[in-house]
Structure formats: structure tokens, C-alpha cells
Design an enzyme around this catalytic site. Structure first.
Site, PDB file in Angstrom:
ATOM      1  N   ASN A  53       0.974  -1.299   0.006  1.00 63.26           N
ATOM      2  CA  ASN A  53      -0.090  -0.103   0.055  1.00 63.26           C
ATOM      3  C   ASN A  53       1.066   1.240   0.042  1.00 63.26           C
ATOM      4  OD1 ASN A  53      -2.426   1.627   0.278  1.00 63.26           O
ATOM      5  ND2 ASN A  53      -2.201   2.047   2.419  1.00 63.26           N
TER       6      ASN A  53
ATOM      7  N   HIS B 256       0.936   5.346   1.138  1.00 62.39           N
ATOM      8  CA  HIS B 256       0.120   6.081   2.143  1.00 62.39           C
ATOM      9  C   HIS B 256       0.784   7.413   2.167  1.00 62.39           C
ATOM     10  CE1 HIS B 256      -2.352   7.145   5.477  1.00 62.39           C
ATOM     11  NE2 HIS B 256      -1.404   7.879   5.909  1.00 62.39           N
TER      12      HIS B 256
HETATM   13  C1  GRF Z   1      -2.589   8.763  -2.844  1.00 59.52           C
HETATM   14  O1  GRF Z   1      -2.209   9.993  -2.185  1.00 59.52           O
HETATM   15  C2  GRF Z   1      -2.302   7.616  -1.965  1.00 59.52           C
HETATM   16  O2  GRF Z   1      -1.276   7.614  -1.067  1.00 59.52           O
HETATM   17  C3  GRF Z   1      -3.427   7.510  -1.089  1.00 59.52           C
HETATM   18  O3  GRF Z   1      -4.330   7.614  -1.937  1.00 59.52           O
HETATM   19  C4  GRF Z   1      -4.205   8.699  -2.762  1.00 59.52           C
HETATM   20  C5  GRF Z   1      -4.498   7.832  -4.367  1.00 59.52           C
HETATM   21  O4  GRF Z   1      -4.320   8.892  -5.524  1.00 59.52           O
HETATM   22  N1  GRF Z   1      -3.468   6.193  -0.632  1.00 59.52           N
HETATM   23  P1  GRF Z   1      -4.414   8.143  -6.697  1.00 59.52           P
HETATM   24  O5  GRF Z   1      -5.535   7.568  -6.877  1.00 59.52           O
HETATM   25  O6  GRF Z   1      -3.172   7.236  -6.792  1.00 59.52           O
HETATM   26  O7  GRF Z   1      -4.111   9.322  -7.757  1.00 59.52           O
END
Ligand code: GRF
Length: 213
Positions: free
Chosen positions: A115, A117
Site C-alpha cells: 500500500n 500512504h
Molecule cells: C494517494 O495519495 C495515496 O497515497 C493514497 O490515496 C491517494 C491515491 O491517489 N492512498 P491516486 O488515486 O493514486 O491518484
């Protein structure tokens, strides 16, 4: 002590819920030959996720698994696990997937779910991590890629990138700068995992000797 079993030639499945910019960074890394793996499928829990179109544009199968079609959470998780296993997926990348990963999915892919984050974990897990960081007044935040375990944003950390917080930052401005680092970090973390030879020692993800940046 768990040992990394995901190796080069792996098949990746990406789970999304929305925009898909991190998905795009993985697609771009694959296209550039920078990831020794193939993204076989993108699964979204929302039919309106813009990232589904990014998958299709990249020639990748896009699948929707809606929680509304299942009476309980385990059923939904089993359906996602089944969709991934049917396509031979060996490494799962969560990229803006806004659902807690349940036991059936964890058990189907032990130590093989990543994942990303938008904070330096363990600080600011959960939603609105950038606003949490600003409200706390930290001077440095960033992004983390970690293995997924049963707890929210708490698995062993594979890679991190730091981003300075500006005095006049807003959550949106900070999120934008963190996102730039996310797009660099996620393909890097996938390469670390695919290089194999790593292990999980307590809380620590310990890189294998085979990884070269
Ligand atoms: C990102 O900031 C990621 O870290 C978090 O959700 C957001 C997703 O953005 N888990 P994207 O859909 O990849 O543009």
C-alpha cells in the site's frame, strides 16, 4: 520471520478506488522496462473510478467488484481475491484503494500486498493524512510504501520519501508535492520487493542483497 517470496516475472494486480495517478506511475514504470513484472489486472470497488480508464488506455484489463453485490465484507474480499488469483496475480498493489483489506484477501496473498500512504508512517495513518500532518505542525512529512497486514496503515515499511512542509502550506499543496514523491516511490518499492531475498523481522522489512537502485 517471514521471507519474501515475490520474485521477478511476477504478475501484479492493482486495486484502486479513484483517480489512479499511482496506478499510472506503475504503468509508466512497466512501459519503461523499469519493473520486472506485468500488471495483469486493475480492480476497482467503484465503477466510476477514473483510474479504470487509465488501465484500459494502458491495455490492462479493468474489473469492477462492487461491495454492494455482496451481503458481507468477507464475500467482497473473497471476490477480489478470486479475480486476482484467476489472473495469476502474485503481487497486489493498493493504489488509492479506499477499503480496509479483510482477512480473505490477506490470507490469499500473505506478505504480498503493498500500500502507498501519503505520510511518513507511523505518523498520521488513516484518511486526510496531509491535513493531519499540517494540523499537527510537523515540518517534514512524505510518503510510505508498506506491506499490508491486518491493521490500518501499520505493516512493515518497505520505502519512504520525505517532503518538507512549508509555512503557508494547505492540505492540497502538500498533497500535490507528496504525490510527486509517491509516483517515484511506488515503482521503486515494487522493484525492491520483486528483487526478492527480503525478510520481515518483527516490525522491520529487511531488504535483500540483490536489490540495486
Ligand atoms: C494517494 O495519495 C495515496 O497515497 C493514497 O490515496 C491517494 C491515491 O491517489 N492512498 P491516486 O488515486 O493514486 O491518484
Amino acid at each position: 520471520m517471514a521471507k519474501g517470496s515475490v520474485t521477478p516475472g511476477s504478475v501484479i494486480g492493482v486495486l484502486i478506488s479513484g483517480r489512479g495517478s499511482n496506478l499510472q506511475s506503475l504503468i509508466d514504470a512497466q512501459s519503461a522496462g523499469e519493473m520486472p513484472a506485468r500488471i495483469a489486472v486493475v480492480v476497482s470497488n467503484r465503477a466510476d473510478a477514473p483510474g479504470l480508464d487509465l488501465a484500459r488506455a494502458g491495455g490492462i484489463e479493468a474489473v469492477v467488484v462492487s461491495p454492494r453485490d455482496f451481503s458481507d465484507r468477507d464475500g467482497f474480499d473473497r471476490a477480489i481475491a478470486g479475480a486476482l488469483m484467476d489472473r495469476g496475480v502474485t503481487l497486489v498493489c493498493l493504489a488509492g484503494f479506499m477499503r480496509v483489506v479483510g482477512r480473505p484477501l490477506l490470507e490469499a496473498f500473505p506478505d504480498a500486498i503493498l500500500n502507498i500512504h501519503p505520510s511518513l508512517l507511523p505518523a498520521f495513518p488513516g484518511v486526510d493524512a496531509q491535513a493531519q500532518a499540517l494540523n499537527h505542525g510537523v515540518k517534514v512529512s512524505g510518503a510510505t510504501v508498506h506491506l499490508v497486514n491486518g491493521e490500518l496503515d501499520a505493516g512493515p515499511i518497505v520505502a519512504q520519501a520525505a517532503v518538507l512542509v512549508n509555512e503557508d502550506d494547505t492540505p492540497e499543496l502538500l498533497a500535490r508535492r507528496i504525490l510527486v514523491e509517491e509516483h517515484r516511490l511506488y515503482p521503486l518499492a515494487v522493484r525492491i520487493v520483486l528483487a526478492g531475498g527480503w525478510r520481515v523481522d518483527g516490525r522491520r522489512f529487511v531488504r535483500g542483497p540483490g536489490f540495486t537502485a
